[in-house]
Every structure is written in structure tokens, then in C-alpha cells.
Scaffold this motif. Structure first.
Motif, short mmCIF file in Angstrom:
data_model
loop_
_atom_site.label_atom_id
_atom_site.label_comp_id
_atom_site.label_asym_id
_atom_site.label_seq_id
_atom_site.Cartn_x
_atom_site.Cartn_y
_atom_site.Cartn_z
N ARG A 39 -5.94 -3.87 22.81
CA ARG A 39 -5.56 -4.26 21.58
C ARG A 39 -5.15 -5.93 21.60
NH1 ARG A 39 -5.24 -1.65 16.22
NH2 ARG A 39 -4.92 -3.81 15.80
N THR A 40 -5.91 -6.42 20.59
CA THR A 40 -5.15 -7.96 20.58
C THR A 40 -5.49 -8.37 19.16
OG1 THR A 40 -7.61 -8.29 20.93
CG2 THR A 40 -5.76 -8.36 23.27
N VAL A 41 -5.02 -9.64 19.16
CA VAL A 41 -4.56 -9.92 17.80
C VAL A 41 -5.38 -11.35 17.71
CG1 VAL A 41 -3.57 -8.67 15.78
CG2 VAL A 41 -2.50 -10.81 17.28
N VAL A 42 -5.65 -12.47 16.44
CA VAL A 42 -5.72 -14.15 16.86
C VAL A 42 -4.91 -14.72 15.51
CG1 VAL A 42 -8.06 -13.44 15.60
CG2 VAL A 42 -7.47 -16.04 17.05
N VAL A 43 -4.59 -15.21 15.66
CA VAL A 43 -3.53 -16.46 14.74
C VAL A 43 -4.85 -17.13 13.72
CG1 VAL A 43 -1.70 -18.25 14.26
CG2 VAL A 43 -2.21 -16.78 16.33
N SER A 44 -4.20 -16.04 13.04
CA SER A 44 -4.99 -16.74 11.25
C SER A 44 -4.45 -17.69 10.66
CB SER A 44 -5.36 -15.31 10.57
OG SER A 44 -4.40 -14.41 9.79
N ALA A 45 -3.77 -18.00 10.44
CA ALA A 45 -2.08 -18.41 9.98
C ALA A 45 -2.44 -20.21 10.49
CB ALA A 45 -1.05 -18.51 9.82
N ALA A 46 -1.87 -21.32 9.43
CA ALA A 46 -1.87 -22.73 10.97
C ALA A 46 -1.57 -22.75 12.07
CB ALA A 46 -1.29 -23.83 9.71
N ARG A 47 -0.17 -22.17 11.77
CA ARG A 47 0.78 -22.07 12.70
C ARG A 47 1.76 -20.69 12.77
NH1 ARG A 47 5.26 -24.75 15.45
NH2 ARG A 47 6.75 -24.51 15.41
N ALA A 48 1.83 -20.19 13.56
CA ALA A 48 1.99 -18.24 14.00
C ALA A 48 3.62 -18.55 14.68
CB ALA A 48 2.38 -17.55 14.06
N GLU A 49 5.38 -18.19 14.23
CA GLU A 49 6.06 -17.97 13.89
C GLU A 49 6.81 -17.44 15.06
OE1 GLU A 49 9.71 -20.80 12.02
OE2 GLU A 49 8.36 -23.02 11.95
N LEU A 50 6.86 -16.55 16.38
CA LEU A 50 7.15 -15.97 16.51
C LEU A 50 9.10 -15.26 17.30
CD1 LEU A 50 4.28 -13.86 17.43
CD2 LEU A 50 3.95 -16.36 17.97
N ARG A 51 9.24 -14.71 15.94
CA ARG A 51 11.11 -14.28 16.60
C ARG A 51 11.25 -13.55 17.31
NH1 ARG A 51 12.68 -18.51 13.44
NH2 ARG A 51 11.48 -18.92 12.14
N ARG A 52 12.79 -13.49 17.78
CA ARG A 52 12.79 -12.51 19.25
C ARG A 52 13.34 -11.49 18.39
NH1 ARG A 52 16.84 -16.72 21.75
NH2 ARG A 52 15.71 -17.75 23.34
N SER A 53 13.34 -11.22 16.78
CA SER A 53 13.50 -9.94 16.16
C SER A 53 12.65 -9.77 15.20
CB SER A 53 14.69 -9.61 16.40
OG SER A 53 15.85 -10.27 15.45
N PRO A 54 12.53 -8.57 14.54
CA PRO A 54 11.55 -8.67 13.28
C PRO A 54 12.31 -9.00 11.90
CG PRO A 54 11.64 -6.55 13.46
CD PRO A 54 12.38 -7.34 15.63
N ASP A 55 12.82 -9.81 12.19
CA ASP A 55 13.48 -11.20 10.95
C ASP A 55 13.51 -12.02 10.85
OD1 ASP A 55 15.11 -12.04 9.14
OD2 ASP A 55 16.94 -10.68 10.42
N SER A 56 13.36 -12.97 9.62
CA SER A 56 12.87 -14.66 8.99
C SER A 56 14.10 -14.94 9.28
CB SER A 56 12.26 -15.06 8.53
OG SER A 56 12.93 -14.30 7.32
N LYS A 57 14.72 -14.54 9.33
CA LYS A 57 15.76 -15.58 10.44
C LYS A 57 16.31 -14.93 12.20
CE LYS A 57 18.17 -15.92 5.86
NZ LYS A 57 17.89 -15.24 4.67
N ALA A 58 15.90 -14.31 13.10
CA ALA A 58 15.80 -14.79 14.12
C ALA A 58 15.93 -15.66 14.84
CB ALA A 58 15.46 -13.13 14.30
N PRO A 59 16.84 -15.83 15.87
CA PRO A 59 15.99 -17.01 16.58
C PRO A 59 14.15 -17.23 17.05
CG PRO A 59 18.08 -15.97 17.35
CD PRO A 59 17.35 -15.54 16.86
N LEU A 60 13.79 -18.37 16.74
CA LEU A 60 12.28 -18.57 17.50
C LEU A 60 12.48 -17.80 18.90
CD1 LEU A 60 9.69 -19.83 16.01
CD2 LEU A 60 10.09 -22.13 17.11
#
Length: 147
Positions: A85-106
């Protein structure tokens, strides 16, 4: 009476369609040729790279009808598909975090059209993915196609 039967049949078909899960697979090797029809001599439409996710929307014994992120529909040999299973980034840019939280470190960022390996299934609006360089992180499911 006929009208009630017709309405019942239409309702059942609608429920069956809604209950079907999407089936995503990935391209097994570089240069997978996408065909107009399910036979090797049919018109060749385009080529997909290894790892690119596709949605299987139909199949025959040796051929699968697939859809890509752009909505293109074509046929490809089943032997060209992987269960990875793979995915492709559909957004202009995907910011991936260290944990599932928008405030987690990049952890890292990925540009549009980058293919990433699915590490864990989506949970609570987040998905864990891995880049080919080994970096991994969590991104919002809205940033990806192939889930």
C-alpha cells in the motif's frame, strides 16, 4: 406492486454499492503500461512508475481496471500490481509530524505527487507514512490520495 419492487431493488443496489470498500494497490515495477482495453494489443495510454497507487475498480482473470489520482481509467495486467500500500501526496505540500498531532514537531515535508509507503492504516484523521529515504511521520488524511 411493481413500483414497490422496483424501489426495493434500487435501494438494495444503492446499499450494496455504498458497502463496497475501495481497493487500492500499487504498481509493482517501473514502466507499467496502461491500456485502453484488457488485452496486450490494445492501445497503450500511458505509463505508471513503481509504487504509484491505483484504485482497482474492476477486474478480469488477468487484467484489472484501475483509476489513478488524476481520475484516469485504464486497464493493466494483474501481474503488474502489488499488494504493497502506498499513497501519493495530493496537497501542494504535506507536512509530516512525529506524532498524529498538528502541534507535534515536523518530521519532514513532501511535495505534491510524492509517493509514500503506507505504514499504518488511517486513524482519527491521521495516517503514518514512510518516504523512500526512510523518514517517517504522520500526516492528515486529507493530504493524500490512495486511502
Amino acid at each position: 406492486m411493481q413500483r414497490i419492487k422496483l424501489i426495493s431493488v434500487v435501494a438494495l443496489l444503492g446499499m450494496a454499492t455504498a458497502a463496497q470498500a475501495l481497493e487500492f494497490r500499487s504498481v509493482k515495477a517501473h514502466g507499467a503500461i496502461m491500456h485502453e482495453a484488457p488485452w496486450a494489443s490494445s492501445k497503450k495510454l500511458y505509463v505508471l512508475s513503481q509504487g504509484y497507487p491505483v484504485e482497482v475498480i474492476g477486474s478480469q482473470p488477468d487484467w484489472a481496471r484501475v483509476r489513478d489520482m488524476a481520475g484516469g481509467v485504464a486497464w493493466m495486467p494483474v501481474s503488474s500490481l502489488s499488494s504493497q500500500r502506498t499513497v501519493v501526496v495530493s496537497a501542494a505540500r504535506a507536512e509530516l509530524r512525529r506524532s498524529p498531532d498538528s502541534k507535534a514537531p515536523l518530521a519532514f515535508a513532501a511535495a505534491k505527487d510524492v509517493v509514500l509507503t503506507l505504514v499504518e492504516p488511517p486513524k482519527s484523521g491521521w495516517v503514518k507514512v514512510r518516504h523512500a529515504d526512510g523518514s517517517s511521520g504522520y500526516g492528515p488524511i486529507s493530504a493524500f490520495w490512495g486511502l
